[in-house]
Design a protein around this motif. Structure first.
Motif, PDB file in Angstrom:
ATOM      1  N   VAL A   1       5.150  -3.715   4.184  1.00 43.24           N
ATOM      2  CA  VAL A   1       4.075  -4.568   3.688  1.00 43.24           C
ATOM      3  C   VAL A   1       4.611  -5.450   2.566  1.00 43.24           C
ATOM      4  CG1 VAL A   1       1.897  -4.506   2.400  1.00 43.24           C
ATOM      5  CG2 VAL A   1       2.215  -3.039   4.404  1.00 43.24           C
ATOM      6  N   ARG A   2       5.439  -4.859   1.692  1.00 42.72           N
ATOM      7  CA  ARG A   2       6.027  -5.613   0.584  1.00 42.72           C
ATOM      8  C   ARG A   2       6.995  -6.671   1.125  1.00 42.72           C
ATOM      9  NH1 ARG A   2       9.064  -1.957  -2.012  1.00 42.72           N
ATOM     10  NH2 ARG A   2       7.356  -0.465  -1.940  1.00 42.72           N
TER      11      ARG A   2
ATOM     12  N   THR B   1       3.593  -5.903  13.355  1.00 45.76           N
ATOM     13  CA  THR B   1       3.974  -6.877  12.334  1.00 45.76           C
ATOM     14  C   THR B   1       4.028  -8.310  12.859  1.00 45.76           C
ATOM     15  OG1 THR B   1       6.281  -6.312  12.770  1.00 45.76           O
ATOM     16  CG2 THR B   1       5.254  -5.283  10.846  1.00 45.76           C
TER      17      THR B   1
ATOM     18  N   SER C   1      -3.363  -4.000   8.928  1.00 44.35           N
ATOM     19  CA  SER C   1      -4.285  -3.705  10.023  1.00 44.35           C
ATOM     20  C   SER C   1      -4.353  -2.197  10.258  1.00 44.35           C
ATOM     21  CB  SER C   1      -3.853  -4.413  11.309  1.00 44.35           C
ATOM     22  OG  SER C   1      -2.715  -3.767  11.848  1.00 44.35           O
TER      23      SER C   1
ATOM     24  N   LYS D   1       4.602   1.025   3.376  1.00 44.01           N
ATOM     25  CA  LYS D   1       4.479   0.309   2.093  1.00 44.01           C
ATOM     26  C   LYS D   1       5.598  -0.719   1.937  1.00 44.01           C
ATOM     27  CE  LYS D   1       2.229   3.454  -1.195  1.00 44.01           C
ATOM     28  NZ  LYS D   1       2.546   4.416  -2.260  1.00 44.01           N
TER      29      LYS D   1
ATOM     30  N   ASN E   1       5.265  -9.457   2.980  1.00 47.35           N
ATOM     31  CA  ASN E   1       4.152 -10.081   2.260  1.00 47.35           C
ATOM     32  C   ASN E   1       2.828 -10.009   3.009  1.00 47.35           C
ATOM     33  OD1 ASN E   1       4.928 -11.030  -0.259  1.00 47.35           O
ATOM     34  ND2 ASN E   1       6.193 -12.614   0.724  1.00 47.35           N
ATOM     35  N   ILE E   2       2.535  -8.833   3.569  1.00 45.18           N
ATOM     36  CA  ILE E   2       1.289  -8.679   4.320  1.00 45.18           C
ATOM     37  C   ILE E   2       0.150  -8.440   3.337  1.00 45.18           C
ATOM     38  CG2 ILE E   2       0.096  -7.226   6.016  1.00 45.18           C
ATOM     39  CD1 ILE E   2       2.902  -6.634   7.182  1.00 45.18           C
ATOM     40  N   GLU E   3      -0.921  -9.214   3.473  1.00 44.01           N
ATOM     41  CA  GLU E   3      -2.002  -9.070   2.500  1.00 44.01           C
ATOM     42  C   GLU E   3      -2.947  -7.932   2.845  1.00 44.01           C
ATOM     43  OE1 GLU E   3      -3.965 -12.691   1.528  1.00 44.01           O
ATOM     44  OE2 GLU E   3      -2.108 -13.557   0.711  1.00 44.01           O
ATOM     45  N   ASN E   4      -3.352  -7.883   4.092  1.00 41.05           N
ATOM     46  CA  ASN E   4      -4.244  -6.810   4.512  1.00 41.05           C
ATOM     47  C   ASN E   4      -3.646  -6.094   5.707  1.00 41.05           C
ATOM     48  OD1 ASN E   4      -6.600  -6.958   2.749  1.00 41.05           O
ATOM     49  ND2 ASN E   4      -6.751  -9.037   3.559  1.00 41.05           N
TER      50      ASN E   4
END
Ligand code: TRP
Length: 326
Positions: free
Chosen positions: A115-116, A50, A124, A112, A119-122
């Motif tokens: 990621v939320r 992250t 890895s 998940k 605010n991870i867009e893609n």
């Protein structure tokens, strides 16, 4: 191993630890460390999933080890080691990565949520594989149990699935590890949200009594208790949660005083700040010893990494034999 079951516990190196780490994890680790053969892992590779900036990882790892030692982790009985210094983690991770589908990893609620939150867009490839690396961490030591908070349950479930898959595909090598949940529910941060360094609502284990008192004054309380004599509701007040944890003997009297209006928030916070400072006093002493003896800490790590490596190599030999490699 003398017949004891094995525990593998781990944390990502986020630097100096806070009260939430103590209540949610370290107390549990310390309580279990002699009943089980324990391995304490610093998940420095996991930190990269992250945050790619690795410049603070070393310093943060050392700071975290010092807090572990101060909390009572005994390195003579339980090795402390960095994931990055035991190459077998990456080797087993590779093998395990073939035993789970990418669809299964995409469904993992823990990733998940991360990621939320961040605010991870893609995502890895490595981040998606976070639980596979964690499975390698646990299975490399043939861990029977893993002390974790509830948020980690999805990762432990994936570890169990991977262990089963390996054992049926090749031959039995890995026990299916069980999660050992902490008893005390999560300690809220001073603003009532999850205690977290990035939110800035923590009390650090290394904070001085003055810092603890100052931070505690900012804690939110029952919004209906505005003046000192207003009756309050301890059951919804996070300061009261702290009393239950760090001042259990006086907690009933505190609740009574809060409800009747005899005890104001300022005094209530002053008292709990004192108790927390008392709880952390021996901790700060051990911490300052280690801070002034950095070589001792490095020796503890080097020694722990050697022991971890020996165990990890033995498991990899079993893995290779089961797979007919080698
Ligand atoms: N995922 C854990 C956390 O975020 C850290 C971790 C990495 C871990 N490897 C582990 C925990 C192995 C237990 C066992 O807190």
């Amino acid at each position: 191993m003398n017949g004891k079951k094995t525990i593998l516990s781990g944390m990502r190196p986020t630097g100096k630890l806070h009260l939430g780490h103590l209540v949610g994890a370290l107390e549990n680790w310390v309580a279990l460390q002699h009943e089980y053969a324990s391995f304490h892992l610093i998940a420095d590779y996991h930190a990269l999933t992250t945050n790619l900036d690795s410049s603070e990882l070393y310093r943060n790892s050392i700071d975290m080890v010092i807090d572990w030692l101060a909390a009572g982790i005994d390195p003579a009985s339980s090795p402390i080691f960095r994931q990055s210094q035991v190459k077998e983690h990456t080797e087993l991770h590779l093998i395990l990565s073939m035993l789970i589908t990418s669809a299964r990893l995409e469904r993992n609620p823990a990733v998940k949520e991360q990621v939320r939150e961040l605010n991870i867009e893609n995502v890895s490839y490595g981040h998606l594989g976070y639980p596979v690396l964690q499975a390698a961490d646990i299975l490399l030591y043939k861990g029977d149990a893993v002390p974790v908070g509830e948020d980690q349950l999805p990762h432990i479930e994936i570890t169990r699935e991977i262990a089963r898959r390996f054992n049926t595909q090749y031959r039995y090598v890995f026990p299916e590890p069980e999660a050992k949940l902490t008893k005390f529910a999560r300690l809220p941060g001073l603003d009532g949200r999850r205690m977290s360094k990035s939110v800035g609502n923590t009390i650090l284990l290394s904070d001085t009594p003055d810092e603890i008192a100052r931070k505690m004054r900012t804690a939110v309380t029952d919004p209906q208790k505005i003046r000192r004599n207003d009756p309050g509701r301890p059951e919804i007040c996070l300061v009261f949660t702290y009393h239950q944890k760090f001042n259990p003997g006086e907690a009933p009297a505190v609740a009574e005083g809060c409800r009747s209006g005899a005890l104001g928030c300022v005094e209530c916070k002053r008292r709990i700040a004192e108790r927390i400072a008392e709880t952390l006093a021996p901790f700060r002493e051990t911490r300052s010893h280690h801070e002034s003896h950095p070589q001792e800490v490095l020796d503890i790590l080097r020694e722990g990494e050697g022991r971890a490596r020996t165990r990890a190599q033995a498991t990899m030999a079993d893995v290779h034999a089961a797979m007919n490699l080698g």
